[in-house]
Design a protein around this motif. Structure first.
Motif, PDB file in Angstrom:
ATOM      1  N   PRO A  78     -39.809  18.455  50.231  1.00  0.00           N
ATOM      2  CA  PRO A  78     -40.981  18.398  51.112  1.00  0.00           C
ATOM      3  C   PRO A  78     -41.506  19.795  51.440  1.00  0.00           C
ATOM      4  N   ILE A  79     -42.668  19.819  52.091  1.00  0.00           N
ATOM      5  CA  ILE A  79     -43.146  21.053  52.733  1.00  0.00           C
ATOM      6  C   ILE A  79     -42.419  21.155  54.066  1.00  0.00           C
ATOM      7  N   HIS A  80     -41.847  22.312  54.350  1.00  0.00           N
ATOM      8  CA  HIS A  80     -41.120  22.533  55.601  1.00  0.00           C
ATOM      9  C   HIS A  80     -41.991  23.374  56.544  1.00  0.00           C
ATOM     10  N   PHE A  81     -42.344  22.816  57.681  1.00  0.00           N
ATOM     11  CA  PHE A  81     -43.005  23.565  58.752  1.00  0.00           C
ATOM     12  C   PHE A  81     -41.929  23.820  59.808  1.00  0.00           C
ATOM     13  N   THR A  82     -41.426  25.034  59.855  1.00  0.00           N
ATOM     14  CA  THR A  82     -40.235  25.346  60.655  1.00  0.00           C
ATOM     15  C   THR A  82     -40.580  26.326  61.768  1.00  0.00           C
ATOM     16  N   TYR A  83     -39.979  26.092  62.928  1.00  0.00           N
ATOM     17  CA  TYR A  83     -40.165  26.993  64.068  1.00  0.00           C
ATOM     18  C   TYR A  83     -38.813  27.235  64.724  1.00  0.00           C
ATOM     19  N   CYS A  84     -38.551  28.495  65.056  1.00  0.00           N
ATOM     20  CA  CYS A  84     -37.282  28.876  65.679  1.00  0.00           C
ATOM     21  C   CYS A  84     -37.492  29.069  67.180  1.00  0.00           C
ATOM     22  N   LEU A  85     -36.968  28.145  67.948  1.00  0.00           N
ATOM     23  CA  LEU A  85     -37.110  28.216  69.398  1.00  0.00           C
ATOM     24  C   LEU A  85     -36.040  29.099  70.031  1.00  0.00           C
ATOM     25  N   GLU A  86     -34.835  29.071  69.473  1.00  0.00           N
ATOM     26  CA  GLU A  86     -33.745  29.933  69.944  1.00  0.00           C
ATOM     27  C   GLU A  86     -32.951  30.439  68.747  1.00  0.00           C
ATOM     28  N   GLY A  87     -32.410  31.654  68.885  1.00  0.00           N
ATOM     29  CA  GLY A  87     -31.583  32.220  67.829  1.00  0.00           C
ATOM     30  C   GLY A  87     -32.415  32.757  66.688  1.00  0.00           C
ATOM     31  N   PHE A  88     -31.866  32.701  65.488  1.00  0.00           N
ATOM     32  CA  PHE A  88     -32.579  33.107  64.283  1.00  0.00           C
ATOM     33  C   PHE A  88     -31.872  32.484  63.088  1.00  0.00           C
ATOM     34  N   CYS A  89     -32.561  32.444  61.953  1.00  0.00           N
ATOM     35  CA  CYS A  89     -31.947  32.019  60.705  1.00  0.00           C
ATOM     36  C   CYS A  89     -32.622  32.776  59.566  1.00  0.00           C
ATOM     37  N   ARG A  90     -32.093  32.625  58.364  1.00  0.00           N
ATOM     38  CA  ARG A  90     -32.647  33.370  57.226  1.00  0.00           C
ATOM     39  C   ARG A  90     -32.837  32.443  56.036  1.00  0.00           C
ATOM     40  N   HIS A  91     -33.644  32.899  55.070  1.00  0.00           N
ATOM     41  CA  HIS A  91     -33.972  32.052  53.921  1.00  0.00           C
ATOM     42  C   HIS A  91     -34.268  32.901  52.692  1.00  0.00           C
ATOM     43  N   ARG A  92     -33.960  32.311  51.547  1.00  0.00           N
ATOM     44  CA  ARG A  92     -34.447  32.836  50.267  1.00  0.00           C
ATOM     45  C   ARG A  92     -34.536  31.681  49.291  1.00  0.00           C
ATOM     46  N   PHE A  93     -35.359  31.850  48.263  1.00  0.00           N
ATOM     47  CA  PHE A  93     -35.412  30.884  47.176  1.00  0.00           C
ATOM     48  C   PHE A  93     -34.304  31.188  46.177  1.00  0.00           C
ATOM     49  N   GLY A  94     -33.952  30.189  45.374  1.00  0.00           N
ATOM     50  CA  GLY A  94     -32.839  30.347  44.452  1.00  0.00           C
ATOM     51  C   GLY A  94     -33.037  31.442  43.424  1.00  0.00           C
ATOM     52  N   TYR A  95     -34.292  31.707  43.047  1.00  0.00           N
ATOM     53  CA  TYR A  95     -34.548  32.731  42.033  1.00  0.00           C
ATOM     54  C   TYR A  95     -34.556  34.140  42.620  1.00  0.00           C
ATOM     55  N   GLN A  96     -34.489  34.242  43.955  1.00  0.00           N
ATOM     56  CA  GLN A  96     -34.520  35.545  44.593  1.00  0.00           C
ATOM     57  C   GLN A  96     -33.110  36.078  44.788  1.00  0.00           C
ATOM     58  N   SER A  97     -33.005  37.401  44.835  1.00  0.00           N
ATOM     59  CA  SER A  97     -31.715  38.036  45.086  1.00  0.00           C
ATOM     60  C   SER A  97     -31.452  38.071  46.587  1.00  0.00           C
ATOM     61  N   GLU A  98     -30.215  38.390  46.960  1.00  0.00           N
ATOM     62  CA  GLU A  98     -29.871  38.450  48.389  1.00  0.00           C
ATOM     63  C   GLU A  98     -30.620  39.568  49.106  1.00  0.00           C
ATOM     64  N   GLU A 100     -33.642  39.964  48.939  1.00  0.00           N
ATOM     65  CA  GLU A 100     -34.956  39.412  49.280  1.00  0.00           C
ATOM     66  C   GLU A 100     -34.886  38.360  50.376  1.00  0.00           C
ATOM     67  N   ILE A 101     -33.727  38.222  50.993  1.00  0.00           N
ATOM     68  CA  ILE A 101     -33.601  37.276  52.113  1.00  0.00           C
ATOM     69  C   ILE A 101     -34.545  37.688  53.243  1.00  0.00           C
ATOM     70  N   ARG A 102     -35.237  36.704  53.814  1.00  0.00           N
ATOM     71  CA  ARG A 102     -36.128  36.972  54.948  1.00  0.00           C
ATOM     72  C   ARG A 102     -35.606  36.271  56.197  1.00  0.00           C
ATOM     73  N   THR A 103     -35.873  36.865  57.337  1.00  0.00           N
ATOM     74  CA  THR A 103     -35.373  36.346  58.610  1.00  0.00           C
ATOM     75  C   THR A 103     -36.480  35.640  59.369  1.00  0.00           C
ATOM     76  N   LEU A 104     -36.168  34.445  59.865  1.00  0.00           N
ATOM     77  CA  LEU A 104     -37.043  33.723  60.779  1.00  0.00           C
ATOM     78  C   LEU A 104     -36.532  34.002  62.184  1.00  0.00           C
ATOM     79  N   GLU A 105     -37.286  34.755  62.950  1.00  0.00           N
ATOM     80  CA  GLU A 105     -36.839  35.182  64.261  1.00  0.00           C
ATOM     81  C   GLU A 105     -37.259  34.185  65.346  1.00  0.00           C
ATOM     82  N   GLN A 106     -36.705  34.368  66.519  1.00  0.00           N
ATOM     83  CA  GLN A 106     -37.062  33.523  67.653  1.00  0.00           C
ATOM     84  C   GLN A 106     -38.567  33.602  67.910  1.00  0.00           C
ATOM     85  N   PHE A 107     -39.178  32.435  68.166  1.00  0.00           N
ATOM     86  CA  PHE A 107     -40.604  32.279  68.439  1.00  0.00           C
ATOM     87  C   PHE A 107     -41.475  32.477  67.197  1.00  0.00           C
ATOM     88  N   GLN A 108     -40.875  32.465  66.024  1.00  0.00           N
ATOM     89  CA  GLN A 108     -41.644  32.651  64.792  1.00  0.00           C
ATOM     90  C   GLN A 108     -41.653  31.341  64.001  1.00  0.00           C
TER      91      GLN A 108
END
Length: 343
Positions: A78-98, A100-108
């Motif tokens: 699916p299309i993911h519409f994600t929002y971080c209310l508390e804390g943080f998490c990170r993401h990358r696609f399988g073809y990307q190297s570590e 290239e990981i990006r961080t989803l910060e609080q309130f983003q």
């Protein structure tokens, strides 16, 4: 800890998470909740499915070790519409190297979708309380909805929606947005039951989705407001706004709020305009009028009692701004509320 996910639905994702981290799944009114309290994690993950391919997935959990979700998108993408209310998490696609990981910060917020047969890597930190809201859209089901009107989206997002064969990847990291935080906070506070609860939650899910899309449109059209405020300062502004909304009768002023918060008056004005499209004074007045409307609707208080309770001293001034905002005087509104329904 790595958790491999190859489910065909949001329900399947939660069940595979349960197999990895334990816990129990309960169902009530179409809302499924995985509750965990063990050495791996503490908290819950819930999901609800709605018509036309829309699903709600929410994390309210703390992991006690670093967790990596490796999601195979061959069966469910699916299309993911994600929002971080508390804390943080990170993401990358399988073809990307570590690297290239990006961080989803609080309130983003972030909008992400992968290509068919690809992988999404989600990284959750250790010992950090996470409150993450995810709205998932199954494109083929959603596009069958006549009222979806995806042709009204900007070109970039339109291409994401109509990519039914999932040939492309897409990631858009938004700016800090506390309007989304407030709406998601309201979603988490819904306390009604049964059919009413389902309708309220679904309505809020659509509102949250519309805010994601609205923010994306502004970013694409380069109309996002610029701000010099730091995330820490935005959190202070949000805290003040909640304080005002929860205690409208207090004697607030820009000077007092500035002294209490440690932010300059200019930064407070900038923050309120950015997050609530109102000056500090306008926000205080708005909060008081909203509270007054609820008092009139839900209590037997007289108009004079309402005026005193919300912190105004002049009934005539209150009546003037109430009518300007709602198009009806307080007394007329009260009379309409008290009229019994004809059966």
């Amino acid at each position: 800890m790595e958790i491999n996910i190859n489910a065909k639905s949001t329900e399947g994702i939660v069940k595979q998470l349960q197999q990895a981290i334990g816990g129990t799944i309960t169902e009530r009114w179409g809302e499924y909740t995985l509750t965990v309290a063990n050495p791996i994690a503490n908290g819950n993950i819930r999901f609800m499915a709605f018509d036309w391919g829309i699903n709600l997935l929410e994390y309210d959990i703390t992991f006690f070790e670093e967790v990596t979700l490796i999601m195979d998108t061959s069966e469910y993408n699916p299309i993911h519409f994600t929002y971080c209310l508390e804390g943080f998490c990170r993401h990358r696609f399988g073809y990307q190297s570590e690297e290239e990981i990006r961080t989803l910060e609080q309130f983003q917020s972030v909008i992400i979708t992968s290509r068919h047969g690809g992988y999404n890597y989600g990284y959750f930190p250790k010992d950090i309380k996470l409150a993450i809201n995810v709205i998932q859209i199954n494109r083929k089901a959603f596009l069958k909805k006549r009222l979806s009107a995806v042709d009204a989206l900007n070109k970039k997002l339109y291409e994401v929606f109509v990519d039914e064969d999932h040939e492309n990847v897409y990631a858009h990291y938004g700016s800090y947005d506390l309007k989304l935080a407030d709406k998601i906070g309201a979603l988490r506070k819904v306390r009604t039951k049964g059919m009413v609860r389902i309708m309220q939650v679904e309505g809020l899910v659509y509102e949250i989705l519309s805010l994601h899309i609205f923010q994306h449109n502004k970013a694409v059209n380069n109309t996002m407001p610029e701000t010099s405020l730091l995330r820490r300062e935005l959190k202070i502004v949000r805290k003040l706004a909640n304080q005002i909304a929860n205690n409208v009768s207090k004697d607030y002023s820009l000077e007092k709020l500035s002294r209490e918060s440690g932010l300059s008056q200019a930064k407070l004005q900038e923050g309120f305009k950015l997050l609530y499209t109102r000056t500090v004074t306008e926000y205080i007045r708005h909060a008081r009028l909203e509270e007054a409307r609820d008092y009139i609707r839900n209590t037997d208080m007289s108009i004079s009692e309402v005026v005193y309770t919300i912190g105004f001293s002049s009934r005539s001034y209150f009546s003037k701004i109430f009518k300007r905002k709602y198009g009806i005087s307080p007394s007329e509104f009260q009379q309409n509320v008290m009229v019994p329904l004809e059966i």
